[in-house]
Scaffold this active site. Structure first.
Site, PDB file in Angstrom:
ATOM      1  N   GLU A 142      37.273  29.548  52.580  1.00  0.00           N
ATOM      2  CA  GLU A 142      36.276  29.628  50.748  1.00  0.00           C
ATOM      3  C   GLU A 142      35.238  28.462  50.459  1.00  0.00           C
ATOM      4  OE1 GLU A 142      38.011  33.132  48.589  1.00  0.00           O
ATOM      5  OE2 GLU A 142      37.860  35.005  49.671  1.00  0.00           O
ATOM      6  N   GLU A 314      40.125  38.084  55.548  1.00  0.00           N
ATOM      7  CA  GLU A 314      40.966  38.592  54.283  1.00  0.00           C
ATOM      8  C   GLU A 314      40.675  39.855  54.446  1.00  0.00           C
ATOM      9  OE1 GLU A 314      41.653  35.283  50.956  1.00  0.00           O
ATOM     10  OE2 GLU A 314      42.093  33.967  52.490  1.00  0.00           O
TER      11      GLU A 314
HETATM   12  C1  GAL Z   1      40.508  34.727  47.914  1.00  0.00           C
HETATM   13  C2  GAL Z   1      41.807  33.368  48.688  1.00  0.00           C
HETATM   14  C3  GAL Z   1      43.501  33.503  49.476  1.00  0.00           C
HETATM   15  C4  GAL Z   1      43.670  34.108  48.393  1.00  0.00           C
HETATM   16  C5  GAL Z   1      43.386  36.279  48.399  1.00  0.00           C
HETATM   17  C6  GAL Z   1      43.361  36.554  47.026  1.00  0.00           C
HETATM   18  O1  GAL Z   1      39.746  34.378  47.707  1.00  0.00           O
HETATM   19  O2  GAL Z   1      40.912  32.815  49.995  1.00  0.00           O
HETATM   20  O3  GAL Z   1      43.308  32.114  49.401  1.00  0.00           O
HETATM   21  O4  GAL Z   1      44.294  33.900  46.646  1.00  0.00           O
HETATM   22  O5  GAL Z   1      41.449  35.461  47.612  1.00  0.00           O
HETATM   23  O6  GAL Z   1      42.780  37.478  46.323  1.00  0.00           O
END
Ligand code: GAL
Length: 661
Positions: A142, A314
């Protein structure tokens, strides 16, 4: 259509690894992303690498038949690197150096950090580049998360000056391009130019726009370095990055050209509560489902970023920890979000994270499993999707009939001189996108540099910077066109467009001139009045937040006016210009009219229902709270769900039954 999960073996006792891997495989997950924050464990001291634990972790996953996506670990620079070279740290707008103790504390412009990153990425790729279980690599994590793209460090200053010298023939040209004669801001040498920060009055918007371009180029340069190493040392493996929601501080489509797959991180409840984009009423109404258009908007955006291949890297699987309020998803919503991604063409949806961690910053962030290792609600829903996927064939995503245009430079241009705190480009894009989606339309999100041929309708909620080339391409594509306020308003150097806005768009709207602009304070609105039969919905619509005041030649049609007589919506042939921030009522009516004229069937959907076609399969996802009937024919053959959907319901049916054999 595969499922995956984000996993952090280093955070758990090794005795769990084999059973974790076995349970992942049994659930129907196929892909596991690991290691993107493990730099300190991989390289505990400079040049001393410890691969043993990572070898065993990858082997444990591979032994269960799982495929691995390896993250390069550069988002978490270890303390020894910071201690030896504090100059790698980023500096915020107040001049404070961002310290060690969380993540993303580096400055993209630090040569020392660049070299350290090259070394660790190369070492990792040498070790695992040919590993049969490692199918893909994620660069960093990110870019820009926690507001980390911009840095006001001495390194950034030095590189910004080099960038200026490379982008302007000489300092005189820069002075002219920026209009530095205003307030005696002329420079004698590139080395005189500072960073656009900490000034008594706002910086010159041309200076700001140049800095935004520089910052974007720095991120692209850093990513390209990683990609080149991976191409060399991990041949044949896909290279990807995980982009974010509502993030626009670097040119995503340009980065996408260096990647095989664009992925993004989909947190529907976090994106609803954690941004200003949705209204308070929308946030309250959708606190457990997420906004019906936010995830879909990003699916359509990222599908276009790397030439069509995209994943959700994610996927929110339960409550997050980072929005002001963090609700539990509505029952069934994790499943619905997953299906929605597949409906929009995703190859893979990977849940974040395998198990909630009982310590450190994200201990209140859920996973598929609870900290005591019981399958959580999201884990059960992921298991359901894995089972359902077995019965749903993979259909190819085809080009939509409607394109929505976005442009990063144009957004930076408006942000450099907003002239209203309420002109939020992403909110406007989402509003226009939502109007199309409420009509059941599939939308491709296309960059200004993209190819518009073949679209029946192209809409640009706002497109500040338009040159003759872009205007020509839009004209030649033959689509019906709708432009929103401030389109064509700025040159690429952040001046008012020649001959007044809409500048180069005048080739499509001959003679039109924006003679004044108004930022409208909250509570101020301009109701529209229909003119003739051009735009039947106009009478119940209004404009808030912004209005361009138009001078319209007699050769252009006026479809709606404001009470004070100024034109609200004008038209020439198949091209329309909307002068203000039109409300949902107005957008719904306008998009319906434009779609009908463009020959694209469009019918308003029941509240909260959204559709998306993938090949011959029509998907429906329900975000609303009252049960709805999907617009399927009476004899439709369903492969998921049925004709009536409750909240979080999902259905998919064959549009063309001849393909079901
Ligand atoms: C994203 C990040 C992850 C984790 C996640 C939590 O922004 O890539 O490592 O922190 O959020 O929602």
């Amino acid at each position: 259509m595969k499922l995956g999960v984000c996993y952090y073996p280093e955070q758990w006792d090794e005795s769990l690894w084999a059973s974790d891997a076995r349970r992942m495989a049994e659930m129907g997950l196929s892909t596991v992303r690991i290691a993107e924050f493990a730099w300190g464990l991989i390289e505990p001291r400079q040049g001393h690498f410890d691969w043993a634990w990572l070898d065993r972790a990858i082997d444990a996953l591979a032994a269960a038949g799982l495929q691995v996506v390896l993250g390069t670990p550069t988002a978490a620079p270890p303390h020894w690197l910071v201690d030896a070279h504090p100059e790698i740290l980023a500096v915020d707008a107040a001049g404070r150096t961002k310290g060690f103790g969380s993540r993303r504390h580096y400055c993209f412009s630090s040569d020392v950090f660049f070299a350290a990153s090259e070394r660790v990425v190369a070492a990792m790729a040498e070790r695992y580049g040919a590993h049969p279980a490692v199918i893909a690599w994620q660069t960093d994590n990110e870019y820009g998360c926690h507001d980390t793209v911009v840095s006001y460090s001495p390194n950034a200053l030095a590189r910004f000056r080099q960038w200026l010298a490379a982008n302007y023939a000489n300092i005189g040209e820069l002075n002219t391009a920026w209009g530095n004669v205003f307030w005696s801001m002329d420079y004698d040498r590139f080395e005189d130019v500072g960073l656009p920060v900490a000034m008594p009055a706002p910086p010159n918007p041309s200076h700001l726009l140049a800095f935004r371009r520089f910052v974007s180029d720095e991120v692209l340069r850093y990513n390209r370095m990683q990609v080149e190493i991976l191409r060399r040392l991990a041949p044949g493996r896909d290279v990807l990055h995980n982009f974010m929601g509502f993030f626009s501080e670097f040119e995503h489509h340009e980065m996408g050209r260096d990647l095989d797959i664009a992925t993004w991180d989909n947190y529907p409840l976090g994106h609803l509560e954690g941004t200003r984009i949705a209204s308070e009423a929308e946030r309250a109404a959708h606190r457990r489902t997420g906004h019906p258009d936010i995830a879909a908007f990003h699916h359509d955006l990222y599908r276009g970023v790397a030439g069509g291949r995209w994943w959700v890297m994610e996927q929110q699987a339960g409550p997050v920890n980072w929005a002001p309020w963090n609700a539990l998803p509505a029952p069934g919503m994790v499943r619905a979000w997953t299906w929605e991604a597949f409906a929009h063409g995703a190859e893979l949806v990977s849940y974040f994270r395998w198990r909630q961690l009982p310590y450190a910053q994200e201990q209140l962030h859920s996973g598929l499993n609870t900290p005591d290792n019981m399958l959580d609600a999201g884990g059960h829903e992921a298991t359901t999707v894995a089972r359902e996927l077995q019965d749903v064939p993979v259909e190819a995503t085809t080009r939509a009939a409607v394109a929505l245009l976005v442009d990063y430079t144009g957004k930076w241009a408006i942000d450099a001189l907003p002239n209203s705190p309420d002109f939020d480009v992403q909110a406007l894009q989402l509003a226009w996108y939502g109007a199309l989606r409420r009509l059941g339309l599939d939308v491709d999100i296309v960059p200004a540099s993209g190819d518009f041929t073949g679209y029946a309708l192209v809409v640009a909620p706002t497109l500040a910077v338009v040159d003759a080339g872009l205007a020509g391409r839009l004209q030649r594509c033959g689509a019906h066109l709708v432009f929103g306020p401030r389109s064509g308003s700025r040159t690429s150097e952040m001046h008012i467009a020649a001959g007044l806005p809409p500048g180069a768009l005048r080739s499509l709207l001959p003679g039109l001139r924006v003679v004044a602009v108004e930022g409208l304070r909250p509570g101020v609105s301009f109701p529209l009045e229909a003119v003739g039969a051009g735009f039947p919905g106009a009478a119940s619509a209004q404009v808030t937040r912004w209005r361009d005041v138009l001078d319209v030649p007699a050769t252009l049609g006026v479809e709606a006016r404001y009470a004070d007589g100024h034109a609200a919506i004008v038209r020439h042939g198949n091209t329309r210009y909307v002068s203000g921030w039109l409300d949902a009522t107005g957008l719904d009516a306008l998009m319906r009219q434009a779609a009908a004229e463009a020959g694209v069937p469009a019918e308003p959907l029941p509240d909260g229902l959204r559709l998306r076609r993938r090949g011959k399969l029509q998907f429906a996802i329900h975000y609303g709270d009252a049960p709805v009937r999907v617009p399927a024919p009476a004899n439709a053959r369903f492969v998921v769900g049925g004709p009536v959907l409750d909240t979080a319901g999902v259905a998919a049916w064959w549009v063309d039954d001849s393909r079901t054999a």
